[in-house]
Scaffold this motif. Sequence first.
Motif, PDB file in Angstrom:
ATOM      1  N   ALA A 168      12.034   2.436  20.916  1.00 46.17           N
ATOM      2  CA  ALA A 168      11.041   2.896  19.920  1.00 46.17           C
ATOM      3  C   ALA A 168       9.840   1.965  19.857  1.00 46.17           C
ATOM      4  O   ALA A 168       9.255   1.753  18.783  1.00 46.17           O
ATOM      5  CB  ALA A 168      11.706   2.997  18.558  1.00 46.17           C
ATOM      6  N   THR A 169       9.483   1.382  20.994  1.00 39.66           N
ATOM      7  CA  THR A 169       8.272   0.540  21.068  1.00 39.66           C
ATOM      8  C   THR A 169       7.139   1.367  21.672  1.00 39.66           C
ATOM      9  O   THR A 169       7.370   2.442  22.230  1.00 39.66           O
ATOM     10  CB  THR A 169       8.528  -0.664  22.004  1.00 39.66           C
ATOM     11  N   VAL A 170       5.918   0.857  21.523  1.00 47.31           N
ATOM     12  CA  VAL A 170       4.752   1.523  22.114  1.00 47.31           C
ATOM     13  C   VAL A 170       4.449   0.806  23.430  1.00 47.31           C
ATOM     14  O   VAL A 170       4.046  -0.354  23.427  1.00 47.31           O
ATOM     15  CB  VAL A 170       3.537   1.443  21.165  1.00 47.31           C
ATOM     16  N   ALA A 171       4.637   1.495  24.521  1.00 42.94           N
ATOM     17  CA  ALA A 171       4.409   0.889  25.851  1.00 42.94           C
ATOM     18  C   ALA A 171       2.914   0.926  26.196  1.00 42.94           C
ATOM     19  O   ALA A 171       2.142   1.701  25.598  1.00 42.94           O
ATOM     20  CB  ALA A 171       5.207   1.649  26.898  1.00 42.94           C
ATOM     21  N   PHE A 172       2.529   0.093  27.114  1.00 41.54           N
ATOM     22  CA  PHE A 172       1.140   0.140  27.584  1.00 41.54           C
ATOM     23  C   PHE A 172       0.825   1.559  28.050  1.00 41.54           C
ATOM     24  O   PHE A 172       1.593   2.160  28.803  1.00 41.54           O
ATOM     25  CB  PHE A 172       0.931  -0.844  28.732  1.00 41.54           C
ATOM     26  N   GLY A 173      -0.271   2.098  27.566  1.00 44.03           N
ATOM     27  CA  GLY A 173      -0.670   3.456  27.971  1.00 44.03           C
ATOM     28  C   GLY A 173      -0.106   4.526  27.060  1.00 44.03           C
ATOM     29  O   GLY A 173      -0.464   5.700  27.161  1.00 44.03           O
ATOM     30  N   GLN A 174       0.792   4.135  26.130  1.00 40.98           N
ATOM     31  CA  GLN A 174       1.358   5.110  25.187  1.00 40.98           C
ATOM     32  C   GLN A 174       0.490   5.115  23.929  1.00 40.98           C
ATOM     33  O   GLN A 174       0.033   4.058  23.483  1.00 40.98           O
ATOM     34  CB  GLN A 174       2.798   4.705  24.835  1.00 40.98           C
ATOM     35  N   THR A 175       0.244   6.268  23.372  1.00 37.84           N
ATOM     36  CA  THR A 175      -0.609   6.376  22.183  1.00 37.84           C
ATOM     37  C   THR A 175       0.138   5.866  20.955  1.00 37.84           C
ATOM     38  O   THR A 175       1.315   6.216  20.750  1.00 37.84           O
ATOM     39  CB  THR A 175      -1.009   7.852  21.949  1.00 37.84           C
ATOM     40  N   LEU A 176      -0.540   5.022  20.178  1.00 38.53           N
ATOM     41  CA  LEU A 176       0.065   4.577  18.914  1.00 38.53           C
ATOM     42  C   LEU A 176       0.128   5.756  17.957  1.00 38.53           C
ATOM     43  O   LEU A 176      -0.813   6.566  17.925  1.00 38.53           O
ATOM     44  CB  LEU A 176      -0.811   3.496  18.259  1.00 38.53           C
ATOM     45  N   PRO A 177       1.199   5.855  17.171  1.00 41.02           N
ATOM     46  CA  PRO A 177       1.250   6.927  16.155  1.00 41.02           C
ATOM     47  C   PRO A 177       0.031   6.816  15.228  1.00 41.02           C
ATOM     48  O   PRO A 177      -0.310   5.727  14.766  1.00 41.02           O
ATOM     49  CB  PRO A 177       2.545   6.622  15.402  1.00 41.02           C
ATOM     50  N   THR A 178      -0.612   7.931  14.983  1.00 43.67           N
ATOM     51  CA  THR A 178      -1.848   7.942  14.184  1.00 43.67           C
ATOM     52  C   THR A 178      -1.629   7.318  12.812  1.00 43.67           C
ATOM     53  O   THR A 178      -2.431   6.500  12.352  1.00 43.67           O
ATOM     54  CB  THR A 178      -2.347   9.394  14.035  1.00 43.67           C
ATOM     55  N   ALA A 179      -0.524   7.675  12.182  1.00 42.00           N
ATOM     56  CA  ALA A 179      -0.268   7.165  10.824  1.00 42.00           C
ATOM     57  C   ALA A 179      -0.162   5.643  10.832  1.00 42.00           C
ATOM     58  O   ALA A 179      -0.664   4.966   9.924  1.00 42.00           O
ATOM     59  CB  ALA A 179       1.008   7.772  10.275  1.00 42.00           C
ATOM     60  N   THR A 180       0.451   5.086  11.871  1.00 41.22           N
ATOM     61  CA  THR A 180       0.589   3.629  11.970  1.00 41.22           C
ATOM     62  C   THR A 180      -0.771   2.973  12.104  1.00 41.22           C
ATOM     63  O   THR A 180      -1.087   2.004  11.409  1.00 41.22           O
ATOM     64  CB  THR A 180       1.459   3.269  13.192  1.00 41.22           C
ATOM     65  N   LEU A 181      -1.596   3.526  12.974  1.00 40.78           N
ATOM     66  CA  LEU A 181      -2.934   2.953  13.174  1.00 40.78           C
ATOM     67  C   LEU A 181      -3.768   3.073  11.901  1.00 40.78           C
ATOM     68  O   LEU A 181      -4.463   2.140  11.497  1.00 40.78           O
ATOM     69  CB  LEU A 181      -3.624   3.660  14.347  1.00 40.78           C
ATOM     70  N   GLN A 182      -3.634   4.203  11.216  1.00 37.38           N
ATOM     71  CA  GLN A 182      -4.378   4.398   9.967  1.00 37.38           C
ATOM     72  C   GLN A 182      -3.963   3.359   8.916  1.00 37.38           C
ATOM     73  O   GLN A 182      -4.800   2.796   8.204  1.00 37.38           O
ATOM     74  CB  GLN A 182      -4.167   5.821   9.427  1.00 37.38           C
ATOM     75  N   ARG A 183      -2.668   3.074   8.835  1.00 40.36           N
ATOM     76  CA  ARG A 183      -2.182   2.051   7.881  1.00 40.36           C
ATOM     77  C   ARG A 183      -2.745   0.687   8.242  1.00 40.36           C
ATOM     78  O   ARG A 183      -3.158  -0.094   7.382  1.00 40.36           O
ATOM     79  CB  ARG A 183      -0.651   1.999   7.869  1.00 40.36           C
ATOM     80  N   ALA A 184      -2.784   0.386   9.550  1.00 43.98           N
ATOM     81  CA  ALA A 184      -3.283  -0.936   9.978  1.00 43.98           C
ATOM     82  C   ALA A 184      -4.765  -1.084   9.660  1.00 43.98           C
ATOM     83  O   ALA A 184      -5.213  -2.106   9.125  1.00 43.98           O
ATOM     84  CB  ALA A 184      -3.043  -1.106  11.475  1.00 43.98           C
ATOM     85  N   VAL A 185      -5.537  -0.049   9.931  1.00 48.28           N
ATOM     86  CA  VAL A 185      -6.985  -0.107   9.655  1.00 48.28           C
ATOM     87  C   VAL A 185      -7.234  -0.181   8.153  1.00 48.28           C
ATOM     88  O   VAL A 185      -8.078  -0.964   7.682  1.00 48.28           O
ATOM     89  CB  VAL A 185      -7.705   1.108  10.286  1.00 48.28           C
ATOM     90  N   ALA A 186      -6.452   0.560   7.380  1.00 46.72           N
ATOM     91  CA  ALA A 186      -6.609   0.528   5.911  1.00 46.72           C
ATOM     92  C   ALA A 186      -6.311  -0.883   5.386  1.00 46.72           C
ATOM     93  O   ALA A 186      -7.008  -1.400   4.497  1.00 46.72           O
ATOM     94  CB  ALA A 186      -5.683   1.540   5.269  1.00 46.72           C
ATOM     95  N   ALA A 187      -5.309  -1.537   5.977  1.00 50.41           N
ATOM     96  CA  ALA A 187      -4.964  -2.901   5.537  1.00 50.41           C
ATOM     97  C   ALA A 187      -6.077  -3.882   5.905  1.00 50.41           C
ATOM     98  O   ALA A 187      -6.349  -4.838   5.171  1.00 50.41           O
ATOM     99  CB  ALA A 187      -3.649  -3.332   6.188  1.00 50.41           C
ATOM    100  N   ALA A 188      -6.735  -3.639   7.032  1.00 54.06           N
ATOM    101  CA  ALA A 188      -7.857  -4.510   7.429  1.00 54.06           C
ATOM    102  C   ALA A 188      -9.056  -4.287   6.510  1.00 54.06           C
ATOM    103  O   ALA A 188      -9.724  -5.229   6.078  1.00 54.06           O
ATOM    104  CB  ALA A 188      -8.248  -4.231   8.884  1.00 54.06           C
ATOM    105  N   LYS A 189      -9.307  -3.043   6.157  1.00 54.08           N
ATOM    106  CA  LYS A 189     -10.457  -2.714   5.293  1.00 54.08           C
ATOM    107  C   LYS A 189     -10.194  -3.117   3.840  1.00 54.08           C
ATOM    108  O   LYS A 189     -11.138  -3.392   3.092  1.00 54.08           O
ATOM    109  CB  LYS A 189     -10.747  -1.203   5.350  1.00 54.08           C
ATOM    110  N   GLY A 190      -8.928  -3.175   3.475  1.00 52.13           N
ATOM    111  CA  GLY A 190      -8.603  -3.339   2.048  1.00 52.13           C
ATOM    112  C   GLY A 190      -8.291  -4.756   1.630  1.00 52.13           C
ATOM    113  O   GLY A 190      -7.732  -4.974   0.548  1.00 52.13           O
TER     114      GLY A 190
END
Length: 251
Positions: A161-183
């Motif tokens: 259940a890891t994200v391999a090189f070339g595999q798309t990150l789950p959108t929800a995960t990326l959205q949470r990470a960006v929100a944490a950076a902005k917030g």
Amino acid sequence: MVFDHLAELARSARRITVLTGAGVSTESGVPDFRSPGSPWLVHKPIGYAEFLSGAEVRAEAWRRKFAMDDIYRDARPNRAHAALARLDGLGRLVAVVTQNIDGLHAAAGLAPSRLVELHGNGTYAHCLTCGQHFELATVRRHLEATGCALDCACGGFIKSATVAFGQTLPTATLQRAVAAAKGCDLFVAVGSSLVVRPAATLPQIAQAHGAVLVILNREATPLDPAADHLFRCDAGDGLLALLDGVAATAG
Ligand code: APR
């Protein structure tokens, strides 16, 4: 003391986001990816497209994964993980966004709502088609008995259940990470070479939204020139100083 300044920054911060890399787990015996001699340089992770390309490649990917798992099977959370779990308890942590797949932040007691596992989690497997979960022991027993990668009953391929090189990150995960950076008002990148995206874009997203950027790392990173404050230090020492700063004004 070199960390007095870091404690001062922590005292005035109200919303802290921490990006962690493999350097926070080395004290637990989990090797990082790019330091000289890293076994990851021998058991190179297999990219996503290659993983899908054939059954033998999938078997080899599992062999490499289990070889690495055996290297750090007894790893336990260290001071860095414990400091972040305690920081969570003080009410000033927005999130820990981790690139690590070792599960040690969760094992240290960090609340799932405060943890964003950007590159997934290597402690279980799932079917790429139907999403069914699989215990790693089940996959390993099949591999050791047959020499082949286990496939799902639905016909799908089973992958860690890891994200391999070339595999798309789950959108929800990326959205949470960006929100944490902005917030946040303080963004701390610790124990990462900051060379892999999208993780390496988060520090500057945070700065663009008004956060102070601190980099704690044993070695130089490409983002050092952009950092507001740079500490060439051990991850555990730096995060304990951060925690002390917040604890001094908590309440
Ligand atoms: N304290 C501080 N820094 C440390 C420590 C420590 N105890 N141990 C190692 N470091 C530093 C190393 O000097 C290095 O700069 O941590 C950094 C780890 O960098 P990488 O090994 O590149 O790990 P990371 O940044 O997490 O890699 C990102 O790359 O291979 C992919 O998916 C994988 O998540 C990983 C991603």
